[in-house]
Design a protein around this motif. Structure first.
Motif: not given
Length: 144
Positions: A45-47, A54, A57-61, A82
């Motif tokens: 994550t970058r959040s 995460c 997290d909508p942008d997660k991996r 990240y």
């Protein structure tokens, strides 16, 4: 001849890393595995708001990979900061098992911050991605 040498130097120097604004390859290696059973649960994550879990997290991996030695590719990511959190899910049930709040399975984080009570902060586990592929060597910690 001097111009040819300068052009050759520029071509060699520019052929290694990608441009600073381009997505870069991200990978990790694992250190300290106590077994090869199960799978590795990965969260990239970058959040800070979604670290270390995460899942929302909508942008997660957020995915699982087989336990193995050597580099584990995590895909390409856009430039930015990240953090990676991993769980060695030894029994393959897809979650971190705990006993009285203490992890029964291995956990690890990018940059290998000191683990005390609870997960580290995003800031202590975060690393930059910009201009070149990044590989994080993550050391697993087993408490029980």
């Amino acid at each position: 001849m001097r111009r040819l040498g300068a052009l050759l130097f520029m071509a060699i120097a520019g052929s290694g890393a990608g441009a600073a604004g381009q997505p870069q390859a991200l990978s990790m290696t694992l250190e300290g595995l106590r077994s090869t059973r199960g799978q590795i649960l990965v969260c990239v994550t970058r959040s800070a708001a979604y670290f270390p879990d995460c899942a929302k997290d909508p942008d997660k991996r957020h995915f699982a990979v087989p336990v193995k030695s050597g580099p584990i590719p995590l895909g390409t990511v856009a430039p930015g900061d990240y953090a990676i959190a991993i769980v060695h899910d030894e029994n393959g049930n897809g979650k971190l098992d705990t006993f009285m709040g203490i992890p029964r399975e291995g956990v690890g984080f990018s940059r290998n911050p000191v683990l005390r009570f609870g997960a580290p902060s995003f800031g202590s586990a975060s690393f930059p991605v910009a201009g070149a592929p990044v590989e994080q060597a993550i050391r697993l910690k087993y408490f029980l």
